[in-house]
Design a protein around this motif. Structure first.
Motif, PDB file in Angstrom:
ATOM      1  N   ALA A 157      31.082   2.465   0.446  1.00  0.00           N
ATOM      2  CA  ALA A 157      31.144   3.819   1.297  1.00  0.00           C
ATOM      3  C   ALA A 157      32.469   4.713   0.582  1.00  0.00           C
ATOM      4  CB  ALA A 157      31.281   3.456   2.587  1.00  0.00           C
ATOM      5  N   THR A 158      33.629   4.045   0.481  1.00  0.00           N
ATOM      6  CA  THR A 158      34.735   4.841  -0.094  1.00  0.00           C
ATOM      7  C   THR A 158      35.280   4.303  -1.204  1.00  0.00           C
ATOM      8  OG1 THR A 158      36.139   3.170   1.076  1.00  0.00           O
ATOM      9  CG2 THR A 158      35.252   4.847   2.316  1.00  0.00           C
ATOM     10  N   ILE A 159      36.203   4.915  -2.011  1.00  0.00           N
ATOM     11  CA  ILE A 159      36.963   4.472  -3.167  1.00  0.00           C
ATOM     12  C   ILE A 159      37.683   3.298  -2.900  1.00  0.00           C
ATOM     13  CG2 ILE A 159      38.733   5.352  -4.820  1.00  0.00           C
ATOM     14  CD1 ILE A 159      36.243   7.068  -5.250  1.00  0.00           C
ATOM     15  N   PRO A 160      38.480   3.118  -1.888  1.00  0.00           N
ATOM     16  CA  PRO A 160      39.085   1.952  -1.792  1.00  0.00           C
ATOM     17  C   PRO A 160      38.216   0.592  -1.535  1.00  0.00           C
ATOM     18  CG  PRO A 160      40.157   3.629  -0.456  1.00  0.00           C
ATOM     19  CD  PRO A 160      38.623   4.132  -0.800  1.00  0.00           C
ATOM     20  N   GLU A 161      37.138   0.857  -1.088  1.00  0.00           N
ATOM     21  CA  GLU A 161      36.103  -0.175  -0.983  1.00  0.00           C
ATOM     22  C   GLU A 161      35.695  -0.521  -2.508  1.00  0.00           C
ATOM     23  OE1 GLU A 161      32.685   0.177   1.652  1.00  0.00           O
ATOM     24  OE2 GLU A 161      33.879   0.815   3.274  1.00  0.00           O
ATOM     25  N   MET A 162      35.498   0.549  -2.854  1.00  0.00           N
ATOM     26  CA  MET A 162      34.731   0.030  -4.545  1.00  0.00           C
ATOM     27  C   MET A 162      36.170  -0.520  -5.247  1.00  0.00           C
ATOM     28  SD  MET A 162      33.592   2.716  -7.223  1.00  0.00           S
ATOM     29  CE  MET A 162      32.120   3.342  -6.402  1.00  0.00           C
ATOM     30  N   ALA A 163      37.205   0.088  -5.012  1.00  0.00           N
ATOM     31  CA  ALA A 163      38.615  -0.605  -5.818  1.00  0.00           C
ATOM     32  C   ALA A 163      38.505  -1.982  -5.370  1.00  0.00           C
ATOM     33  CB  ALA A 163      39.797   0.011  -5.429  1.00  0.00           C
ATOM     34  N   GLU A 164      38.458  -2.355  -4.198  1.00  0.00           N
ATOM     35  CA  GLU A 164      38.539  -3.817  -3.659  1.00  0.00           C
ATOM     36  C   GLU A 164      37.388  -4.646  -4.315  1.00  0.00           C
ATOM     37  OE1 GLU A 164      38.443  -6.278   0.377  1.00  0.00           O
ATOM     38  OE2 GLU A 164      39.234  -4.132   0.400  1.00  0.00           O
ATOM     39  N   LEU A 165      36.316  -4.076  -4.442  1.00  0.00           N
ATOM     40  CA  LEU A 165      35.128  -4.699  -5.178  1.00  0.00           C
ATOM     41  C   LEU A 165      35.361  -5.029  -6.669  1.00  0.00           C
ATOM     42  CD1 LEU A 165      32.285  -6.194  -4.860  1.00  0.00           C
ATOM     43  CD2 LEU A 165      31.252  -3.843  -5.366  1.00  0.00           C
ATOM     44  N   ILE A 166      35.905  -3.936  -7.441  1.00  0.00           N
ATOM     45  CA  ILE A 166      36.239  -4.015  -8.496  1.00  0.00           C
ATOM     46  C   ILE A 166      37.534  -4.992  -8.830  1.00  0.00           C
ATOM     47  CG2 ILE A 166      37.095  -2.799 -10.812  1.00  0.00           C
ATOM     48  CD1 ILE A 166      35.335  -0.566  -9.616  1.00  0.00           C
ATOM     49  N   ALA A 167      38.449  -4.887  -7.970  1.00  0.00           N
ATOM     50  CA  ALA A 167      39.718  -6.031  -8.158  1.00  0.00           C
ATOM     51  C   ALA A 167      39.122  -7.381  -7.999  1.00  0.00           C
ATOM     52  CB  ALA A 167      40.645  -5.554  -7.241  1.00  0.00           C
ATOM     53  N   SER A 168      38.160  -7.847  -7.230  1.00  0.00           N
ATOM     54  CA  SER A 168      37.725  -9.022  -7.067  1.00  0.00           C
ATOM     55  C   SER A 168      36.790  -9.684  -8.098  1.00  0.00           C
ATOM     56  CB  SER A 168      36.897  -9.187  -5.692  1.00  0.00           C
ATOM     57  OG  SER A 168      35.753  -8.581  -5.918  1.00  0.00           O
ATOM     58  N   ALA A 169      36.319  -8.866  -9.118  1.00  0.00           N
ATOM     59  CA  ALA A 169      35.740  -9.043 -10.242  1.00  0.00           C
ATOM     60  C   ALA A 169      36.278  -9.864 -11.259  1.00  0.00           C
ATOM     61  CB  ALA A 169      34.855  -7.796 -10.714  1.00  0.00           C
ATOM     62  N   SER A 170      35.425 -10.801 -12.136  1.00  0.00           N
ATOM     63  CA  SER A 170      36.207 -11.034 -13.417  1.00  0.00           C
ATOM     64  C   SER A 170      36.186  -9.972 -14.281  1.00  0.00           C
ATOM     65  CB  SER A 170      35.486 -12.479 -13.807  1.00  0.00           C
ATOM     66  OG  SER A 170      35.765 -13.546 -12.984  1.00  0.00           O
ATOM     67  N   ILE A 171      35.096  -9.243 -14.387  1.00  0.00           N
ATOM     68  CA  ILE A 171      34.943  -8.114 -15.301  1.00  0.00           C
ATOM     69  C   ILE A 171      34.026  -7.089 -14.641  1.00  0.00           C
ATOM     70  CG2 ILE A 171      32.879  -9.259 -16.401  1.00  0.00           C
ATOM     71  CD1 ILE A 171      34.170  -8.194 -19.124  1.00  0.00           C
ATOM     72  N   LEU A 172      34.296  -5.790 -15.050  1.00  0.00           N
ATOM     73  CA  LEU A 172      33.549  -4.623 -14.671  1.00  0.00           C
ATOM     74  C   LEU A 172      32.868  -4.310 -16.035  1.00  0.00           C
ATOM     75  CD1 LEU A 172      32.808  -2.265 -12.627  1.00  0.00           C
ATOM     76  CD2 LEU A 172      34.234  -1.254 -14.091  1.00  0.00           C
ATOM     77  N   VAL A 173      31.358  -3.832 -15.798  1.00  0.00           N
ATOM     78  CA  VAL A 173      30.595  -3.168 -16.896  1.00  0.00           C
ATOM     79  C   VAL A 173      30.138  -2.023 -16.250  1.00  0.00           C
ATOM     80  CG1 VAL A 173      28.690  -3.507 -18.247  1.00  0.00           C
ATOM     81  CG2 VAL A 173      29.852  -5.437 -17.694  1.00  0.00           C
ATOM     82  N   GLY A 174      30.649  -0.909 -16.906  1.00  0.00           N
ATOM     83  CA  GLY A 174      30.126   0.650 -16.326  1.00  0.00           C
ATOM     84  C   GLY A 174      30.180   1.666 -17.536  1.00  0.00           C
ATOM     85  N   LEU A 175      29.976   2.854 -17.059  1.00  0.00           N
ATOM     86  CA  LEU A 175      29.547   4.031 -18.000  1.00  0.00           C
ATOM     87  C   LEU A 175      31.185   4.386 -18.066  1.00  0.00           C
ATOM     88  CD1 LEU A 175      26.328   5.316 -16.866  1.00  0.00           C
ATOM     89  CD2 LEU A 175      26.799   3.800 -18.633  1.00  0.00           C
ATOM     90  N   ASP A 176      31.118   5.707 -18.615  1.00  0.00           N
ATOM     91  CA  ASP A 176      32.497   6.404 -18.860  1.00  0.00           C
ATOM     92  C   ASP A 176      32.351   7.184 -17.106  1.00  0.00           C
ATOM     93  OD1 ASP A 176      34.458   8.051 -19.422  1.00  0.00           O
ATOM     94  OD2 ASP A 176      33.381   9.494 -20.489  1.00  0.00           O
ATOM     95  N   SER A 177      33.162   6.568 -16.387  1.00  0.00           N
ATOM     96  CA  SER A 177      33.284   7.204 -15.140  1.00  0.00           C
ATOM     97  C   SER A 177      34.574   6.599 -14.375  1.00  0.00           C
ATOM     98  CB  SER A 177      32.041   6.592 -14.175  1.00  0.00           C
ATOM     99  OG  SER A 177      32.070   5.311 -13.999  1.00  0.00           O
ATOM    100  N   ALA A 178      34.563   6.981 -12.986  1.00  0.00           N
ATOM    101  CA  ALA A 178      35.985   6.641 -12.487  1.00  0.00           C
ATOM    102  C   ALA A 178      36.072   4.942 -12.326  1.00  0.00           C
ATOM    103  CB  ALA A 178      35.856   7.161 -11.124  1.00  0.00           C
ATOM    104  N   ALA A 179      34.927   4.328 -12.106  1.00  0.00           N
ATOM    105  CA  ALA A 179      34.981   3.050 -11.909  1.00  0.00           C
ATOM    106  C   ALA A 179      35.774   2.206 -12.991  1.00  0.00           C
ATOM    107  CB  ALA A 179      33.517   2.322 -11.929  1.00  0.00           C
ATOM    108  N   VAL A 180      35.409   2.680 -14.494  1.00  0.00           N
ATOM    109  CA  VAL A 180      36.221   1.886 -15.304  1.00  0.00           C
ATOM    110  C   VAL A 180      37.888   2.150 -15.357  1.00  0.00           C
ATOM    111  CG1 VAL A 180      34.588   1.846 -16.845  1.00  0.00           C
ATOM    112  CG2 VAL A 180      35.835   3.672 -17.308  1.00  0.00           C
ATOM    113  N   HIS A 181      38.281   3.320 -14.968  1.00  0.00           N
ATOM    114  CA  HIS A 181      39.671   3.638 -14.481  1.00  0.00           C
ATOM    115  C   HIS A 181      40.160   2.983 -13.342  1.00  0.00           C
ATOM    116  CE1 HIS A 181      39.423   6.699 -17.640  1.00  0.00           C
ATOM    117  NE2 HIS A 181      38.477   7.183 -17.171  1.00  0.00           N
ATOM    118  N   ILE A 182      39.435   2.618 -12.416  1.00  0.00           N
ATOM    119  CA  ILE A 182      39.966   1.832 -11.452  1.00  0.00           C
ATOM    120  C   ILE A 182      40.070   0.563 -11.882  1.00  0.00           C
ATOM    121  CG2 ILE A 182      39.096   0.859  -9.332  1.00  0.00           C
ATOM    122  CD1 ILE A 182      37.734   3.497  -8.438  1.00  0.00           C
ATOM    123  N   ALA A 183      39.198   0.032 -12.562  1.00  0.00           N
ATOM    124  CA  ALA A 183      39.363  -1.386 -13.042  1.00  0.00           C
ATOM    125  C   ALA A 183      40.644  -1.557 -13.922  1.00  0.00           C
ATOM    126  CB  ALA A 183      38.326  -1.765 -13.903  1.00  0.00           C
TER     127      ALA A 183
END
Length: 198
Positions: A157-183
């Motif tokens: 629901a929020t950027i901090p929630e997404m950041a926490e989920l990404i931080a818990s991952a071994s790897i993120l696969v994504g497109l050219d978006s904010a998620a890869v910068h958060i990773a």
């Protein structure tokens, strides 16, 4: 003409992708004596006085390097420039987070490709966890990708929630978006898929 009235001494194009001329043109039109940017080819001399190619690393590091090169000053950065959480976030081995959303349709990757990727990841690590994520606006896309595969959907629901989920991952696969910068800020390895016009 208004741009030249600023009497700039340095103009810097921070865009890290090649093939974009708008920033270089603004540098040229500024009238600055020192014009720095990244550009290959003979036309670089028309726009820029100094070409600075970025070294490997995150885009923000490259911008910092280019600013330092242009100004002759290194920019201060906090020792820990990463994201901070209010509680410890544990990295979960084998967790792959897939973020299929992007702000522009041209950046989207076809759903069958995502599903094929999930199938391959599940085959390579049957004990691993594959999560398809995004914000609530991505729910239909995430559901159609994960449906009938080994992946499950975990929307944030929020950027901090997404950041926490990404931080818990071994790897993120994504497109050219904010998620890869958060990773990158979280220190999570990532694979970025560029498609369409990007």
């Amino acid at each position: 003409i208004k741009l030249r009235l600023g009497r700039f001494t340095v103009a810097v194009d921070l865009r890290t992708q090649t093939g974009y001329y708008e920033g270089k043109l603004v540098c040229r039109l500024s009238g600055a004596r020192r014009r720095v940017g990244g550009m290959a080819g003979r036309s670089a001399r028309y726009f820029l006085t100094h070409v600075h190619e970025l070294k490997n690393g995150h885009e923000s590091q490259g911008m910092r390097q280019r600013l330092a090169f242009a100004t002759g000053r290194d920019l201060p950065v906090a020792q820990d420039a990463g994201l901070r959480f209010s509680h410890p976030v544990r990295r979960i081995p084998g967790r792959v987070v897939i973020h299929p959303g992007a702000g522009q349709p041209a950046k989207q990757w076809p759903i069958p490709y995502w599903r094929s990727l999930i199938e391959r990841l599940a085959k390579e690590d049957p004990a691993g966890e594959i999560l398809v994520t995004g914000v609530s606006a991505d729910s239909a896309l995430a559901e159609s990708i994960a449906s009938g595969t080994a992946a499950s959907v975990r929307l944030t629901a929020t950027i901090p929630e997404m950041a926490e989920l990404i931080a818990s991952a071994s790897i993120l696969v994504g497109l050219d978006s904010a998620a890869v910068h958060i990773a990158a800020l979280c220190g999570t390895r990532s694979v970025t898929i560029f498609s369409g016009t990007t």
